[in-house]
Scaffold this active site. Structure first.
Site, PDB file in Angstrom:
ATOM      1  N   HIS A 103       0.804  -1.225   0.000  1.00  0.00           N
ATOM      2  CA  HIS A 103       0.000   0.000   0.000  1.00  0.00           C
ATOM      3  C   HIS A 103       0.835   1.273   0.000  1.00  0.00           C
ATOM      4  CE1 HIS A 103      -3.651  -2.109  -0.183  1.00  0.00           C
ATOM      5  NE2 HIS A 103      -3.532  -2.670   1.002  1.00  0.00           N
TER       6      HIS A 103
ATOM      7  N   ARG B  87      -0.129  -2.774 -10.475  1.00  0.00           N
ATOM      8  CA  ARG B  87      -0.889  -1.627  -9.952  1.00  0.00           C
ATOM      9  C   ARG B  87      -0.216  -0.977  -8.747  1.00  0.00           C
ATOM     10  NH1 ARG B  87      -6.067  -4.542  -7.208  1.00  0.00           N
ATOM     11  NH2 ARG B  87      -6.253  -5.436  -9.270  1.00  0.00           N
TER      12      ARG B  87
ATOM     13  N   GLU C  11       4.900 -12.391  -3.019  1.00  0.00           N
ATOM     14  CA  GLU C  11       3.562 -12.929  -3.327  1.00  0.00           C
ATOM     15  C   GLU C  11       3.358 -12.797  -4.815  1.00  0.00           C
ATOM     16  OE1 GLU C  11       0.169 -11.138  -1.589  1.00  0.00           O
ATOM     17  OE2 GLU C  11       1.014 -11.257   0.407  1.00  0.00           O
TER      18      GLU C  11
ATOM     19  N   GLU D 134       0.053 -20.551   3.902  1.00  0.00           N
ATOM     20  CA  GLU D 134      -0.374 -19.340   4.621  1.00  0.00           C
ATOM     21  C   GLU D 134      -1.890 -19.442   4.717  1.00  0.00           C
ATOM     22  OE1 GLU D 134       1.053 -15.478   3.318  1.00  0.00           O
ATOM     23  OE2 GLU D 134      -0.695 -14.496   4.202  1.00  0.00           O
TER      24      GLU D 134
ATOM     25  N   HIS E  38      -4.031 -11.847   6.178  1.00  0.00           N
ATOM     26  CA  HIS E  38      -5.109 -11.155   5.473  1.00  0.00           C
ATOM     27  C   HIS E  38      -6.153 -10.630   6.453  1.00  0.00           C
ATOM     28  CE1 HIS E  38      -7.604  -9.797   2.209  1.00  0.00           C
ATOM     29  NE2 HIS E  38      -6.577 -10.022   1.411  1.00  0.00           N
TER      30      HIS E  38
HETATM   31  N1  PXP Z   1      -1.172 -12.418   2.886  1.00  0.00           N
HETATM   32  C1  PXP Z   1      -1.525 -12.464   1.571  1.00  0.00           C
HETATM   33  C2  PXP Z   1      -1.301 -13.728   0.825  1.00  0.00           C
HETATM   34  C3  PXP Z   1      -2.081 -11.334   0.928  1.00  0.00           C
HETATM   35  O1  PXP Z   1      -2.432 -11.393  -0.366  1.00  0.00           O
HETATM   36  C4  PXP Z   1      -2.227 -10.146   1.671  1.00  0.00           C
HETATM   37  C5  PXP Z   1      -2.755  -8.920   1.001  1.00  0.00           C
HETATM   38  O2  PXP Z   1      -1.865  -8.480   0.030  1.00  0.00           O
HETATM   39  C6  PXP Z   1      -1.828 -10.149   3.011  1.00  0.00           C
HETATM   40  C7  PXP Z   1      -1.336 -11.296   3.606  1.00  0.00           C
HETATM   41  C8  PXP Z   1      -1.951  -8.922   3.866  1.00  0.00           C
HETATM   42  O3  PXP Z   1      -3.296  -8.609   4.021  1.00  0.00           O
HETATM   43  P1  PXP Z   1      -3.706  -7.240   4.745  1.00  0.00           P
HETATM   44  O4  PXP Z   1      -3.215  -6.147   3.835  1.00  0.00           O
HETATM   45  O5  PXP Z   1      -5.196  -7.326   4.825  1.00  0.00           O
HETATM   46  O6  PXP Z   1      -3.008  -7.233   6.058  1.00  0.00           O
END
Ligand code: PXP
Length: 238
Positions: A10, A49, A70, A151, A190
């Site tokens: 972000h 993006r 990722e 995960e 997440h």
């Molecule tokens: N783990 C994975 C696999 C994700 O895709 C994300 C989001 O990019 C996250 C963790 C982190 O999620 P959050 O931004 O909601 O903490």
């Protein structure tokens, strides 16, 4: 206590809002490390993006901790991973229209492709993690695929409250237990934030939590070093 992987996507989203140079995710990664991050997570999307190829290259050179990339299970991304060589690749589903990763990877329907990709990464010394729902079927398939990590997707847990959240927590605890019995290391992430992280951080055998949005949101107000420190303190006291 699990380790903390800080997802800095972000920061790049904010930069891309103006297509400029700041804020630079590389600077954010250095500050996250100063705050106690045990690893840095970035999602290189097909549509670029947020995180760009340049970010990945510089992070690889500058990080003092670990890089978790990722990515979608595509030939383009595998080629990039083999050239950048992160410590870990987390394979995620990816849809162009989504705001963020929606749901776990269906490793059952993607089995054939994953059978080919996972060993290609592992043979080059890159650990592989599969981002999946806390379901027995998905974990059983993950075992067959000989992944190093899963995960567990905590989005459903994060998205509800009360009894429904307790039920989701039990699903995650059982999933972590089953994966551990299968010899798979367990991460989770997440939707985790400063209020819901405790119960997940307290799960036995949890190796790492990957957290992005809530830390970056807090960092926007109090600064990255303080935001990461506070998250680690909540995980520690869980
Ligand atoms: N783990 C994975 C696999 C994700 O895709 C994300 C989001 O990019 C996250 C963790 C982190 O999620 P959050 O931004 O909601 O903490």
């Amino acid at each position: 206590m699990p380790t903390l992987g800080v997802n800095i996507d972000h920061i790049a989203t904010l930069r891309e809002a103006r297509k400029g140079k700041e804020p630079d995710p590389v600077a954010a990664a250095i500050l996250a490390e100063l705050g106690g991050a045990d690893g840095i997570v970035v999602h290189l999307r097909e549509d670029r993006r947020h995180i760009q190829d340049r970010d990945l290259r510089i992070l690889r050179e500058t990080l003092r901790t670990r890089l978790d990339l990722e990515m979608a299970a595509t030939d383009e991304m595998v080629k990039i991973a083999l050239s950048v060589r992160p410590e870990m690749v987390t394979l995620v589903p990816e849809k162009r229209q989504e705001l963020t990763t929606e749901g776990g990877l269906d490793v059952i329907s993607q089995g054939k492709k994953l059978e080919e990709i996972i060993p290609r990464l592992q043979e080059e010394g890159i650990a592989v993690s599969l981002f999946i729902e806390p379901s027995e079927e998905q974990i059983t398939e993950a075992k067959r695929l000989a992944t190093d990590f899963i995960e567990i997707h905590t989005g459903s847990y994060a998205g509800c409250r009360g009894k429904a959240q307790e039920a989701e927590l039990i699903r995650i605890i059982r999933a972590a237990q089953l994966a551990t019995e299968f010899g798979i290391s367990v991460n989770a992430g997440h939707g985790l934030d400063y209020w819901n992280v405790g119960a997940i951080a307290a799960i036995p055998n949890m190796r790492e939590l990957n957290i992005g949005h809530s830390i970056i949101a807090r960092a926007a107000l109090v600064g990255m070093v303080e935001a990461v420190r506070e998250m680690k303190s909540r995980m520690r006291s869980a």
